[in-house]
Design a protein around this motif. Structure first.
Motif, mmCIF file in Angstrom:
data_model
loop_
_atom_site.group_PDB
_atom_site.id
_atom_site.type_symbol
_atom_site.label_atom_id
_atom_site.label_comp_id
_atom_site.label_asym_id
_atom_site.label_seq_id
_atom_site.Cartn_x
_atom_site.Cartn_y
_atom_site.Cartn_z
ATOM 1 N N LEU A 117 0.809 -1.218 0.000
ATOM 2 C CA LEU A 117 0.000 0.000 0.000
ATOM 3 C C LEU A 117 0.846 1.274 0.000
ATOM 4 O O LEU A 117 0.295 2.375 0.001
ATOM 5 C CB LEU A 117 -0.942 -0.009 1.200
ATOM 6 N N GLY A 118 2.165 1.132 -0.002
ATOM 7 C CA GLY A 118 3.049 2.287 -0.096
ATOM 8 C C GLY A 118 3.120 3.132 1.156
ATOM 9 O O GLY A 118 3.403 4.333 1.085
ATOM 10 N N CYS A 119 2.903 2.536 2.315
ATOM 11 C CA CYS A 119 2.944 3.295 3.568
ATOM 12 C C CYS A 119 4.369 3.722 3.886
ATOM 13 O O CYS A 119 5.333 3.058 3.509
ATOM 14 C CB CYS A 119 2.404 2.451 4.727
ATOM 15 N N GLN A 120 4.501 4.829 4.594
ATOM 16 C CA GLN A 120 5.795 5.249 5.104
ATOM 17 C C GLN A 120 5.583 6.008 6.404
ATOM 18 O O GLN A 120 4.471 6.390 6.741
ATOM 19 C CB GLN A 120 6.549 6.099 4.088
ATOM 20 N N GLY A 121 6.686 6.188 7.148
ATOM 21 C CA GLY A 121 6.534 6.702 8.499
ATOM 22 C C GLY A 121 5.950 5.619 9.384
ATOM 23 O O GLY A 121 6.110 4.418 9.131
ATOM 24 N N TYR A 122 5.257 6.033 10.440
ATOM 25 C CA TYR A 122 4.648 5.080 11.376
ATOM 26 C C TYR A 122 3.339 4.561 10.781
ATOM 27 O O TYR A 122 2.513 5.333 10.287
ATOM 28 C CB TYR A 122 4.379 5.784 12.705
ATOM 29 N N CYS A 123 3.135 3.270 10.862
ATOM 30 C CA CYS A 123 1.834 2.704 10.495
ATOM 31 C C CYS A 123 1.550 1.499 11.391
ATOM 32 O O CYS A 123 2.467 0.884 11.940
ATOM 33 C CB CYS A 123 1.762 2.319 9.024
ATOM 34 N N GLY A 124 0.271 1.194 11.538
ATOM 35 C CA GLY A 124 -0.149 0.052 12.331
ATOM 36 C C GLY A 124 -0.992 -0.882 11.493
ATOM 37 O O GLY A 124 -1.936 -0.446 10.834
ATOM 38 N N VAL A 125 -0.638 -2.156 11.486
ATOM 39 C CA VAL A 125 -1.386 -3.158 10.721
ATOM 40 C C VAL A 125 -2.096 -4.075 11.705
ATOM 41 O O VAL A 125 -1.456 -4.736 12.528
ATOM 42 C CB VAL A 125 -0.441 -3.968 9.805
ATOM 43 N N ASP A 126 -3.423 -4.106 11.638
ATOM 44 C CA ASP A 126 -4.233 -4.941 12.521
ATOM 45 C C ASP A 126 -4.471 -6.297 11.870
ATOM 46 O O ASP A 126 -4.847 -6.374 10.684
ATOM 47 C CB ASP A 126 -5.588 -4.277 12.799
#
Length: 295
Positions: free
Chosen positions: A222-231
């Motif tokens: 999904l191209g996330c960057q920085g902080y992310c949370g995956v549930d």
């Protein structure tokens, strides 16, 4: 150096205000310890405040519900140096139907489209388990339905180095940093609604490697960057049920027992520099209001 920390809920959403304040306090304290001057929006129009203040700050980070995150991040990208996920990818993650379809196409296990009988109904753009319920009813406008997965609830907190936006300046190819796997306290209430009340971190479940590999792959797709949370829900497989391209409540617990400063990690990741791992001095339980209990 000034950093804009733009948190939406504290002044604008009574239901999420305590959760938003808890995340903001952790970030504010960390950036201050790292020597930054923190700038906060006032209680006025949130987008207008970001547009005004981002012109005066060298860096910025938006903490807001997914449905608002993209448009509120855009002016930070235009006028400052964004420490969070890019606005285009935040917009993608905000649509839970599209997100699930993309992840499924790439072989990531996600709950199937709703079968007959009981199923989970969710807002297409939502956060904090608000509006999520187990029901036989059809979804209403701006909702969708999917199968209910029995299993254990976890989230994976990840910090990802710059991969898009300013890539020529900051792309390094460094792999994502897994901050922690967090146990989530998610309750199914008698009326069919779900409640998220916090969690425990760091934890090391039996299938930790499978959990983290699935989460990292989902965030990368999904191209996330920085902080992310995956549930995720761990049942017969590790199912991704949500990808949050932003600061999540788990950070409250992580920051309470992590030796590294989250501010330094976020700034470093935005410039392509990120460590291989972080270290912990304890394990904690945390709730949505920011209360942390050592374990």
């Amino acid at each position: 150096m000034k950093v804009l920390l733009a948190e939406y809920a504290t002044f604008r959403d009574p239901v999420l205000a305590s959760e938003g304040k808890a995340m903001l306090d952790v970030l504010h304290q960390s950036f201050t310890r790292c020597g930054y001057e923190v700038i906060l929006p006032g209680p006025g129009d949130f987008l207008e405040e970001i547009q005004r203040l981002s012109l005066t700050c060298e860096m910025g980070l938006v903490i807001a519900p997914d449905c608002l995150l993209s448009k509120c991040t855009f002016p930070v990208e235009q006028h400052s140096h964004n420490l969070g996920c890019g606005s285009m990818n935040a917009a993608l993650c905000a649509n839970k139907v599209t997100t699930g379809r993309i992840l499924k196409t790439h072989g990531i296990p996600v709950p199937a489209d709703a079968p007959s009988g009981k199923h989970v109904v969710k807002p297409i753009a939502g956060c904090g388990a608000q509006g999520v319920r187990l029901t036989t009813d059809a979804p209403r406008k701006d909702e969708f339905a999917q199968e209910y997965i029995e299993g254990e609830h976890y989230s994976v907190s990840i910090v990802i180095s710059r991969v898009i936006g300013e890539a020529c300046l900051y792309f390094s190819g460094n792999p994502p940093l897994i901050l922690a796997v967090n146990r989530q306290f998610v309750a199914l209430n008698a009326d069919g609604t779900f409640t998220y009340s916090g969690g425990e971190t760091p934890v090391h479940p039996q299938r930790e490697q499978e959990i983290t590999e699935t989460a990292v792959k989902a965030a990368a797709i999904l191209g996330c960057q920085g902080y992310c949370g995956v549930d995720v829900v761990v049942g017969d497989r590790v199912y991704v049920v949500d990808v949050n391209p932003r600061i999540t409540t788990s950070l409250v617990g992580i920051a309470a027992c992590m030796n590294e400063e989250i501010a330094a990690l976020l700034v470093g990741a935005s410039q392509g520099n990120i460590p291989d791992k972080v270290t912990y001095r304890s394990r904690v339980r945390f709730d949505r209001s920011g209360t942390v209990t050592p374990l």
